[in-house]
Motif scaffolding. Sequence first.
Motif, PDB file in Angstrom:
ATOM      1  N   MET A 153       5.404  10.226  12.307  1.00  0.00           N
ATOM      2  CA  MET A 153       5.287   8.823  11.953  1.00  0.00           C
ATOM      3  C   MET A 153       6.263   8.047  12.824  1.00  0.00           C
ATOM      4  O   MET A 153       7.443   8.373  12.881  1.00  0.00           O
ATOM      5  CB  MET A 153       5.613   8.620  10.479  1.00  0.00           C
ATOM      6  N   THR A 154       5.749   7.026  13.487  1.00  0.00           N
ATOM      7  CA  THR A 154       6.574   6.197  14.347  1.00  0.00           C
ATOM      8  C   THR A 154       6.495   4.755  13.870  1.00  0.00           C
ATOM      9  O   THR A 154       5.416   4.183  13.807  1.00  0.00           O
ATOM     10  CB  THR A 154       6.088   6.273  15.805  1.00  0.00           C
ATOM     11  N   LEU A 155       7.644   4.199  13.536  1.00  0.00           N
ATOM     12  CA  LEU A 155       7.716   2.801  13.108  1.00  0.00           C
ATOM     13  C   LEU A 155       8.747   2.086  13.955  1.00  0.00           C
ATOM     14  O   LEU A 155       9.758   2.666  14.336  1.00  0.00           O
ATOM     15  CB  LEU A 155       8.141   2.697  11.641  1.00  0.00           C
ATOM     16  N   SER A 156       8.468   0.831  14.243  1.00  0.00           N
ATOM     17  CA  SER A 156       9.467   0.021  14.937  1.00  0.00           C
ATOM     18  C   SER A 156       9.533  -1.337  14.269  1.00  0.00           C
ATOM     19  O   SER A 156       8.509  -1.973  14.040  1.00  0.00           O
ATOM     20  CB  SER A 156       9.125  -0.115  16.422  1.00  0.00           C
ATOM     21  N   ILE A 157      10.730  -1.734  13.939  1.00  0.00           N
ATOM     22  CA  ILE A 157      10.959  -3.013  13.267  1.00  0.00           C
ATOM     23  C   ILE A 157      11.539  -3.971  14.283  1.00  0.00           C
ATOM     24  O   ILE A 157      12.514  -3.666  14.962  1.00  0.00           O
ATOM     25  CB  ILE A 157      11.932  -2.842  12.082  1.00  0.00           C
ATOM     26  N   ASP A 216      10.366 -10.661  15.133  1.00  0.00           N
ATOM     27  CA  ASP A 216       8.998 -10.841  14.640  1.00  0.00           C
ATOM     28  C   ASP A 216       9.051 -11.797  13.451  1.00  0.00           C
ATOM     29  O   ASP A 216       9.999 -11.802  12.690  1.00  0.00           O
ATOM     30  CB  ASP A 216       8.433  -9.480  14.207  1.00  0.00           C
ATOM     31  N   GLY A 217       8.024 -12.592  13.277  1.00  0.00           N
ATOM     32  CA  GLY A 217       8.000 -13.545  12.166  1.00  0.00           C
ATOM     33  C   GLY A 217       7.822 -12.884  10.810  1.00  0.00           C
ATOM     34  O   GLY A 217       8.141 -13.460   9.791  1.00  0.00           O
ATOM     35  N   ALA A 218       7.292 -11.657  10.787  1.00  0.00           N
ATOM     36  CA  ALA A 218       7.052 -10.971   9.522  1.00  0.00           C
ATOM     37  C   ALA A 218       8.334 -10.338   9.006  1.00  0.00           C
ATOM     38  O   ALA A 218       9.126  -9.805   9.778  1.00  0.00           O
ATOM     39  CB  ALA A 218       5.981  -9.898   9.711  1.00  0.00           C
ATOM     40  N   PRO A 219       8.541 -10.373   7.683  1.00  0.00           N
ATOM     41  CA  PRO A 219       9.724  -9.731   7.113  1.00  0.00           C
ATOM     42  C   PRO A 219       9.695  -8.222   7.385  1.00  0.00           C
ATOM     43  O   PRO A 219       8.622  -7.631   7.498  1.00  0.00           O
ATOM     44  CB  PRO A 219       9.615 -10.002   5.611  1.00  0.00           C
ATOM     45  N   PRO A 220      10.857  -7.575   7.458  1.00  0.00           N
ATOM     46  CA  PRO A 220      10.902  -6.137   7.744  1.00  0.00           C
ATOM     47  C   PRO A 220      10.069  -5.284   6.787  1.00  0.00           C
ATOM     48  O   PRO A 220       9.390  -4.358   7.211  1.00  0.00           O
ATOM     49  CB  PRO A 220      12.391  -5.797   7.641  1.00  0.00           C
ATOM     50  N   TYR A 221      10.090  -5.595   5.466  1.00  0.00           N
ATOM     51  CA  TYR A 221       9.305  -4.781   4.541  1.00  0.00           C
ATOM     52  C   TYR A 221       7.819  -4.876   4.868  1.00  0.00           C
ATOM     53  O   TYR A 221       7.086  -3.895   4.753  1.00  0.00           O
ATOM     54  CB  TYR A 221       9.572  -5.158   3.073  1.00  0.00           C
ATOM     55  N   GLU A 222       7.357  -6.056   5.284  1.00  0.00           N
ATOM     56  CA  GLU A 222       5.947  -6.240   5.628  1.00  0.00           C
ATOM     57  C   GLU A 222       5.603  -5.473   6.908  1.00  0.00           C
ATOM     58  O   GLU A 222       4.501  -4.941   7.044  1.00  0.00           O
ATOM     59  CB  GLU A 222       5.629  -7.729   5.783  1.00  0.00           C
ATOM     60  N   GLN A 223       6.533  -5.420   7.843  1.00  0.00           N
ATOM     61  CA  GLN A 223       6.302  -4.649   9.062  1.00  0.00           C
ATOM     62  C   GLN A 223       6.165  -3.163   8.726  1.00  0.00           C
ATOM     63  O   GLN A 223       5.276  -2.481   9.246  1.00  0.00           O
ATOM     64  CB  GLN A 223       7.436  -4.868  10.060  1.00  0.00           C
ATOM     65  N   VAL A 224       7.032  -2.661   7.845  1.00  0.00           N
ATOM     66  CA  VAL A 224       6.956  -1.261   7.425  1.00  0.00           C
ATOM     67  C   VAL A 224       5.618  -1.019   6.724  1.00  0.00           C
ATOM     68  O   VAL A 224       4.895  -0.063   7.032  1.00  0.00           O
ATOM     69  CB  VAL A 224       8.136  -0.886   6.489  1.00  0.00           C
ATOM     70  N   ARG A 225       5.273  -1.883   5.779  1.00  0.00           N
ATOM     71  CA  ARG A 225       4.019  -1.744   5.030  1.00  0.00           C
ATOM     72  C   ARG A 225       2.819  -1.740   5.961  1.00  0.00           C
ATOM     73  O   ARG A 225       1.955  -0.875   5.893  1.00  0.00           O
ATOM     74  CB  ARG A 225       3.868  -2.871   3.999  1.00  0.00           C
ATOM     75  N   GLN A 267       2.592  -1.164   9.226  1.00  0.00           N
ATOM     76  CA  GLN A 267       2.538  -0.048  10.172  1.00  0.00           C
ATOM     77  C   GLN A 267       2.134   1.255   9.493  1.00  0.00           C
ATOM     78  O   GLN A 267       1.317   2.013  10.025  1.00  0.00           O
ATOM     79  CB  GLN A 267       3.884   0.104  10.892  1.00  0.00           C
ATOM     80  N   ILE A 268       2.667   1.515   8.305  1.00  0.00           N
ATOM     81  CA  ILE A 268       2.268   2.728   7.588  1.00  0.00           C
ATOM     82  C   ILE A 268       0.805   2.635   7.182  1.00  0.00           C
ATOM     83  O   ILE A 268       0.041   3.596   7.328  1.00  0.00           O
ATOM     84  CB  ILE A 268       3.182   2.986   6.373  1.00  0.00           C
ATOM     85  N   SER A 269       0.401   1.473   6.710  1.00  0.00           N
ATOM     86  CA  SER A 269      -0.995   1.275   6.310  1.00  0.00           C
ATOM     87  C   SER A 269      -1.940   1.513   7.477  1.00  0.00           C
ATOM     88  O   SER A 269      -2.943   2.213   7.352  1.00  0.00           O
ATOM     89  CB  SER A 269      -1.170  -0.136   5.752  1.00  0.00           C
ATOM     90  N   GLU A 270      -1.620   0.947   8.631  1.00  0.00           N
ATOM     91  CA  GLU A 270      -2.464   1.109   9.818  1.00  0.00           C
ATOM     92  C   GLU A 270      -2.516   2.566  10.265  1.00  0.00           C
ATOM     93  O   GLU A 270      -3.581   3.084  10.610  1.00  0.00           O
ATOM     94  CB  GLU A 270      -1.956   0.221  10.948  1.00  0.00           C
ATOM     95  N   GLN A 271      -1.372   3.242  10.252  1.00  0.00           N
ATOM     96  CA  GLN A 271      -1.347   4.641  10.680  1.00  0.00           C
ATOM     97  C   GLN A 271      -2.120   5.532   9.707  1.00  0.00           C
ATOM     98  O   GLN A 271      -2.782   6.485  10.122  1.00  0.00           O
ATOM     99  CB  GLN A 271       0.094   5.126  10.842  1.00  0.00           C
ATOM    100  N   LEU A 276      14.143   6.913   5.347  1.00  0.00           N
ATOM    101  CA  LEU A 276      13.464   5.979   6.245  1.00  0.00           C
ATOM    102  C   LEU A 276      14.314   4.737   6.481  1.00  0.00           C
ATOM    103  O   LEU A 276      14.413   4.250   7.611  1.00  0.00           O
ATOM    104  CB  LEU A 276      12.090   5.597   5.691  1.00  0.00           C
ATOM    105  N   ALA A 277      14.949   4.247   5.430  1.00  0.00           N
ATOM    106  CA  ALA A 277      15.806   3.069   5.573  1.00  0.00           C
ATOM    107  C   ALA A 277      16.923   3.347   6.572  1.00  0.00           C
ATOM    108  O   ALA A 277      17.195   2.526   7.452  1.00  0.00           O
ATOM    109  CB  ALA A 277      16.392   2.674   4.220  1.00  0.00           C
TER     110      ALA A 277
END
Length: 122
Positions: free
Chosen positions: A1-5, A9-18, A20-24, A42-43
Amino acid sequence: MTLSIRIDDGAPPYEQVRAQISEQARSGALPVGYRLPTVRGLAQSLGLAANTVAKAYRALEGDGVIETRGRNGTFVAAAGSAAERELASGAQDYASRARRLGVTEAEALGAVRDALRAAYGD
């Protein structure tokens, strides 16, 4: 799993995590049954507060993307089951409401297209 925050970005960090995981999970990059890192793990790896990751995990669980199995951990859920049911239910509610409002099918579809463009940025 690869995530980058990205902080810029205009989106809040929790939304970026959500997102990216959802898309993957949707794309199959994270297969059904894949065990996700702990919230704290993860945090720490992303340099975020544990509450930020916990908020993303709660949203993903609510969307049916992941499931928590108590002390056993958090896993990618069976593809789409809960999400598909929720989507179908929402679509049915929308269709019923549009009909009650007396709008045409073309007008109702146009409103959905506009909402999807706004949500997905297209």
